[in-house]
Design a protein around this motif. Structure first.
Motif, short mmCIF file in Angstrom:
data_model
loop_
_atom_site.label_atom_id
_atom_site.label_comp_id
_atom_site.label_asym_id
_atom_site.label_seq_id
_atom_site.Cartn_x
_atom_site.Cartn_y
_atom_site.Cartn_z
N SER A 88 0.81 -1.22 0.00
CA SER A 88 0.00 0.00 0.00
C SER A 88 0.84 1.27 0.00
O SER A 88 2.06 1.24 0.21
CB SER A 88 -0.92 0.01 1.22
OG SER A 88 -0.16 0.01 2.40
N GLY A 89 0.16 2.40 -0.23
CA GLY A 89 0.82 3.69 -0.18
C GLY A 89 1.69 3.95 -1.40
O GLY A 89 1.62 3.24 -2.39
N PRO A 90 2.57 4.95 -1.31
CA PRO A 90 3.43 5.32 -2.44
C PRO A 90 4.62 4.39 -2.58
O PRO A 90 5.78 4.82 -2.64
CB PRO A 90 3.86 6.75 -2.09
CG PRO A 90 3.90 6.75 -0.59
CD PRO A 90 2.73 5.89 -0.16
N THR A 91 4.35 3.09 -2.63
CA THR A 91 5.42 2.09 -2.73
C THR A 91 5.73 1.82 -4.20
O THR A 91 4.84 1.53 -4.98
CB THR A 91 4.99 0.78 -2.05
OG1 THR A 91 4.60 1.05 -0.70
CG2 THR A 91 6.13 -0.22 -2.04
N ASP A 92 7.01 1.90 -4.55
CA ASP A 92 7.39 1.71 -5.95
C ASP A 92 7.72 0.25 -6.25
O ASP A 92 7.58 -0.64 -5.39
CB ASP A 92 8.53 2.64 -6.34
CG ASP A 92 9.84 2.32 -5.62
OD1 ASP A 92 9.98 1.21 -5.05
OD2 ASP A 92 10.76 3.16 -5.65
N ASN A 117 10.14 0.46 -2.19
CA ASN A 117 10.54 1.68 -1.49
C ASN A 117 9.45 2.74 -1.55
O ASN A 117 8.59 2.72 -2.43
CB ASN A 117 11.82 2.25 -2.11
CG ASN A 117 12.98 1.27 -2.05
OD1 ASN A 117 13.08 0.48 -1.12
ND2 ASN A 117 13.86 1.32 -3.04
N ASN A 118 9.52 3.68 -0.62
CA ASN A 118 8.66 4.86 -0.67
C ASN A 118 9.49 6.07 -0.28
O ASN A 118 10.66 5.92 0.11
CB ASN A 118 7.43 4.68 0.24
CG ASN A 118 7.78 4.56 1.71
OD1 ASN A 118 8.50 5.39 2.26
ND2 ASN A 118 7.27 3.52 2.36
N PRO A 119 8.97 7.28 -0.41
CA PRO A 119 9.79 8.47 -0.14
C PRO A 119 10.38 8.53 1.27
O PRO A 119 11.39 9.19 1.50
CB PRO A 119 8.81 9.62 -0.37
CG PRO A 119 7.83 9.07 -1.36
CD PRO A 119 7.64 7.64 -0.96
N GLN A 173 13.75 3.45 2.30
CA GLN A 173 14.33 2.70 1.20
C GLN A 173 14.82 1.35 1.73
O GLN A 173 15.71 1.31 2.58
CB GLN A 173 15.50 3.47 0.60
CG GLN A 173 15.18 4.92 0.25
CD GLN A 173 14.29 5.03 -0.97
OE1 GLN A 173 14.60 4.49 -2.02
NE2 GLN A 173 13.17 5.72 -0.83
N ASP A 222 5.83 0.11 -11.11
CA ASP A 222 5.38 1.25 -10.31
C ASP A 222 3.88 1.40 -10.50
O ASP A 222 3.38 1.44 -11.62
CB ASP A 222 6.08 2.54 -10.77
CG ASP A 222 7.58 2.52 -10.52
OD1 ASP A 222 8.01 1.87 -9.55
OD2 ASP A 222 8.32 3.14 -11.31
N ILE A 237 2.99 6.63 -9.18
CA ILE A 237 4.22 6.40 -8.40
C ILE A 237 5.40 6.22 -9.35
O ILE A 237 5.29 5.59 -10.40
CB ILE A 237 4.07 5.15 -7.52
CG1 ILE A 237 2.84 5.26 -6.61
CG2 ILE A 237 5.33 4.92 -6.70
CD1 ILE A 237 2.87 6.42 -5.66
#
Length: 317
Positions: free
Chosen positions: A61-65, A69-71, A74, A96, A100
């Protein structure tokens, strides 16, 4: 082209390792969407055992690439997994999600986004990969929230096998409640009625400021669409081979979740990885030390994880 060395066996009597070198190459791939495309990385072992197995990896979930990783953190968990599979002669595609990384152009406004959009994207990737004659059996692997997405996509695309890694065993609202149990009572008292409303399909008009990040109005339609799915019911519908993988030191998804999934699909294989946390790394149960691994991309995958996944794939190829 990158190269990996993996130990195959020990030469009896000499105690010397016998190594087999497996190379792979990476291909950029795209999945057209209205207005733009999703972008991903296809790792292909070479020389390929045509037609070899292929794994579609779905992030959480979320901004996971595509790399896991997410912002904020890492850890390279999914990148490491894809590379480890390639070293064992198994191709993979990780991507992605819309909005994202390199798929930023395939943005959908948060208020318009639905859980089914992500499931449909995964199914579309699977259907596109089916057209590549270099590959044979298609396996879908979903991590965390990607587990539930993968269940839906596996049915839609007719996958040959499904792998759940750290997947929840109850509807998402139950998981959120469980995570909120560590918060002060005033947070719980404000959040639980709102979660009840969303689970019933109703928007929450007045959001407590303390909960705005979790229950902001723009995210509520997505949460409603997400909450309606019960992973136990969805995994029960799968008629393909299923592997359920869960780490014993996962602080986000419990071992009990994996057992619920396994009970719902009695034909599934359950693999518990001792000492593996939510990002597939070896970690102690201590919360501070466990979460510290979330920002250490150089840590290897937890021992035993690759063995379980590759064994399942080769047994069902």
């Amino acid at each position: 082209m990158r190269s990996f060395i993996c130990a195959c066996c020990l030469i009896l009597g000499l105690g010397l390792p016998l190594f087999a070198q497996v190379d792979y190459h990476e291909e950029p791939v795209a999945l057209p969407l209205a207005g733009d495309s999703l972008r991903g990385s296809l790792l292909v072992p070479s020389p390929a055992k045509t037609p070899g197995p292929l794994v579609l990896i779905i992030a959480g979930s979320g901004p996971t690439d595509r790399n896991g990783n997410n912002p904020m953190m890492q850890n390279n968990s999914l990148k490491l997994l894809a590379e480890a599979l390639a070293a064992e002669g198994i191709a993979s595609l990780r991507y992605d999600k819309r909005g994202i990384g390199q798929s930023a152009g395939a943005f959908t406004a948060e208020a318009e986004l639905r859980f089914e959009d992500f499931a449909g994207d995964a199914a579309a990737w699977a259907q596109q990969l089916r057209q590549d004659r270099r590959f044979g059996k298609l396996f879908i692997l979903g991590h965390s929230e990607g587990s539930l997405l993968g269940m839906l996509a596996a049915r839609q695309a007719g996958a040959d096998g499904f792998i759940s890694v750290a997947g929840a065993g109850a509807p998402a609202d139950s998981l959120i409640r469980q995570q909120l149990m560590n918060q002060p009572p005033m947070i719980q008292q404000a959040a639980f009625p709102a979660l009840d409303s969303l689970a019933a399909g109703h928007l929450v008009k007045q959001v407590n400021p303390m909960l705005f990040a979790l229950l902001r109005p723009s995210i509520q339609p997505y949460m409603i669409s997400w909450f309606r799915y019960n992973p136990q019911l969805e995994i029960q519908k799968l008629r393909m081979p299923v592997l359920i993988v869960q780490g014993t030191t996962d602080l986000q998804v419990a071992e009990a979740d994996a057992r619920k999934l396994a009970k719902a699909n009695p034909k599934a294989t359950l693999a518990l990885i001792p000492g593996m946390n939510h990002i597939l790394k070896e970690a102690p149960a201590d919360q501070q030390q466990n979460f510290a691994t979330y920002s250490q991309p150089g840590l290897p995958l937890a021992p035993g994880l690759l063995h379980e996944i590759t064994g399942f794939i080769w047994d069902n190829r």
